[in-house]
Design a protein around this motif. Structure first.
Motif, short mmCIF file in Angstrom:
data_model
loop_
_atom_site.label_atom_id
_atom_site.label_comp_id
_atom_site.label_asym_id
_atom_site.label_seq_id
_atom_site.Cartn_x
_atom_site.Cartn_y
_atom_site.Cartn_z
N ARG A 199 0.64 -1.19 0.00
CA ARG A 199 0.06 -0.16 0.02
C ARG A 199 0.83 1.27 0.15
O ARG A 199 0.38 2.33 -0.66
N ALA A 200 1.86 1.36 0.58
CA ALA A 200 2.86 2.42 0.81
C ALA A 200 3.48 2.60 -0.69
O ALA A 200 3.71 3.71 -0.77
N VAL A 201 3.89 1.38 -1.27
CA VAL A 201 4.53 1.45 -2.51
C VAL A 201 3.52 2.25 -3.44
O VAL A 201 3.97 3.17 -4.17
N ALA A 202 2.49 1.42 -3.44
CA ALA A 202 1.31 2.28 -4.59
C ALA A 202 1.21 3.63 -4.31
O ALA A 202 1.08 4.24 -5.39
N LYS A 203 0.94 4.06 -3.10
CA LYS A 203 0.90 5.61 -2.81
C LYS A 203 2.05 6.25 -3.08
O LYS A 203 1.93 7.58 -3.66
N ALA A 204 3.12 5.78 -2.83
CA ALA A 204 4.43 6.74 -3.12
C ALA A 204 4.40 6.70 -4.67
O ALA A 204 4.84 7.62 -5.14
N GLU A 205 4.28 5.73 -5.46
CA GLU A 205 4.50 5.67 -6.94
C GLU A 205 3.32 6.68 -7.56
O GLU A 205 3.58 7.38 -8.33
N ARG A 206 2.20 6.99 -6.90
CA ARG A 206 1.48 7.78 -7.22
C ARG A 206 1.68 9.29 -7.03
O ARG A 206 1.55 10.19 -7.83
N GLU A 207 2.19 9.57 -6.01
CA GLU A 207 2.41 10.71 -5.22
C GLU A 207 3.67 11.43 -5.20
O GLU A 207 3.83 12.47 -5.37
N LEU A 208 4.83 10.68 -5.10
CA LEU A 208 6.14 11.27 -4.91
C LEU A 208 6.70 11.77 -6.26
O LEU A 208 6.50 11.22 -7.41
N GLN A 209 7.18 12.98 -6.15
CA GLN A 209 7.75 13.39 -7.22
C GLN A 209 8.99 12.81 -7.96
O GLN A 209 9.84 12.34 -7.01
N PRO A 210 9.46 12.96 -9.24
CA PRO A 210 10.72 12.31 -9.27
C PRO A 210 11.95 13.00 -8.56
O PRO A 210 12.28 13.99 -8.37
N GLY A 211 12.71 11.91 -8.14
CA GLY A 211 13.79 12.41 -7.19
C GLY A 211 13.46 12.09 -5.88
O GLY A 211 14.26 12.18 -4.77
N LEU A 214 11.37 7.27 -0.96
CA LEU A 214 10.66 6.50 0.13
C LEU A 214 11.79 5.66 1.13
O LEU A 214 12.51 4.94 0.28
N VAL A 215 11.61 5.77 2.08
CA VAL A 215 12.58 5.22 3.09
C VAL A 215 11.78 4.35 4.26
O VAL A 215 10.92 4.80 4.86
N SER A 216 12.05 2.94 4.03
CA SER A 216 11.42 2.21 5.20
C SER A 216 12.42 1.25 6.04
O SER A 216 13.27 0.79 5.57
N LEU A 217 12.08 1.52 7.39
CA LEU A 217 13.06 0.86 8.32
C LEU A 217 12.42 -0.75 8.36
O LEU A 217 11.27 -0.98 8.64
N GLU A 218 13.34 -1.54 8.29
CA GLU A 218 13.29 -2.87 8.58
C GLU A 218 12.54 -3.90 7.57
O GLU A 218 13.12 -4.97 6.95
N PHE A 219 11.53 -3.12 7.07
CA PHE A 219 10.84 -3.94 6.06
C PHE A 219 10.98 -3.58 4.56
O PHE A 219 10.77 -2.23 4.19
N GLU A 220 11.33 -4.60 3.70
CA GLU A 220 11.64 -4.38 2.36
C GLU A 220 10.30 -4.09 1.54
O GLU A 220 9.31 -4.84 1.60
N ALA A 221 10.32 -3.32 0.31
CA ALA A 221 9.31 -3.10 -0.68
C ALA A 221 9.71 -4.59 -1.63
O ALA A 221 10.51 -4.33 -2.52
N ALA A 222 9.01 -5.45 -1.61
CA ALA A 222 9.44 -6.48 -2.20
C ALA A 222 9.33 -6.58 -3.78
O ALA A 222 10.30 -7.09 -4.49
N GLU A 223 8.40 -5.46 -4.34
CA GLU A 223 8.25 -5.50 -5.50
C GLU A 223 9.24 -4.20 -6.24
O GLU A 223 9.28 -4.10 -7.35
#
Length: 248
Positions: A199-211, A214-223
């Motif tokens: 869910r975090a990855v999908a939101k970041a892909e929609r909303e974060l600007q180029p550059g 997304l920083v995640s402690l402990e848990f990897e975004a597998a995709e």
């Protein structure tokens, strides 16, 4: 599947209901206890999708609470007080997110070098809890604008108080991290759960600007393919992903 900790709460309530209600129907107290405890064990066995420790939590909640309260001679309904406190601390809509696990002090060491940003960049901690993540971000980005979002209003107040008390320049707001727009921030930091990462990855892909990062402690975004991985604290890796993200 029910959202955790709802399976545990419902099981405890049902077990206590049986234990307190069966004697009124003429069932002996010991028998009522056995039936209530059996309910907890049965519910734990049925919760096969839960982790082992969560199953133990479901099974042992009732007997341990009875043991704790029985010695003090307190009525059974007193056990509902900590449940009420849990609901106050973690409102229902926040149960999909991570519980209160603070960011270790040195976990983000080296982040500014791995993810360089302009001095006054905007950094967001999505789910700031008591503010440990904000403090770790400030140590890496001394001049950045920090914003922490927290849905639990008691935690939001405590986080704001801690930030002010420690002279940490950060804005703390009560808000739903999934409803707020992330597009104004150059870095979004989170310490969620494995179930929350897609869910975090999908939101970041929609909303974060180029550059943006997304920083995640402990848990990897597998995709996604990470740009970097920090391992300043043993067992607490930090995964860095930069938009536009590279998919596996």
């Amino acid at each position: 599947m029910l959202i955790w900790p709802l399976p545990a709460l419902l099981t405890w309530l049902a077990a206590w209901g049986l234990f307190l209600g069966l004697p009124a129907l003429g069932v002996a107290g010991l028998v009522a206890f056995v039936i209530a405890a059996a309910l907890g064990c049965g519910a734990a066995l049925l919760a096969r999708r839960q982790t082992l420790w969560r199953q133990g939590f479901i099974a042992l909640g009732f007997p341990l609470s009875l043991l704790a309260l029985g010695g003090a001679g307190l009525p059974g309904w007193v056990w509902l007080l900590p449940l009420g406190g849990l609901l106050l601390l973690y409102p229902l809509r926040s149960w999909r997110d991570a519980p209160l696990f603070p960011t270790p002090e040195a976990a983000l060491k080296g982040l500014a070098q791995a993810a360089p940003l302009p001095p006054e960049a905007s950094l967001l901690e999505a789910g700031c809890g008591l503010g440990d993540g904000l403090r770790a971000l400030r140590s890496e980005y001394p001049l950045a604008r920090l914003l922490g979002l927290e849905w639990s209003w008691p935690l939001r107040l405590l986080c704001d108080w801690r930030c002010r008390r420690n002279g940490l320049r950060a804005q703390v707001r009560r808000a739903d991290i999934w409803a707020c727009d992330w597009s104004a921030h150059q870095l979004v930091y989170l310490f969620q759960r494995p179930e929350s990462m897609p869910r975090a990855v999908a939101k970041a892909e929609r909303e974060l600007q180029p550059g943006g990062w997304l920083v995640s402690l402990e848990f990897e975004a597998a995709e996604l393919l990470p740009e970097a991985k920090l391992e300043s604290v043993a067992g607490k890796p930090v995964w860095l992903y930069q938009a536009p993200f590279r998919r596996r």
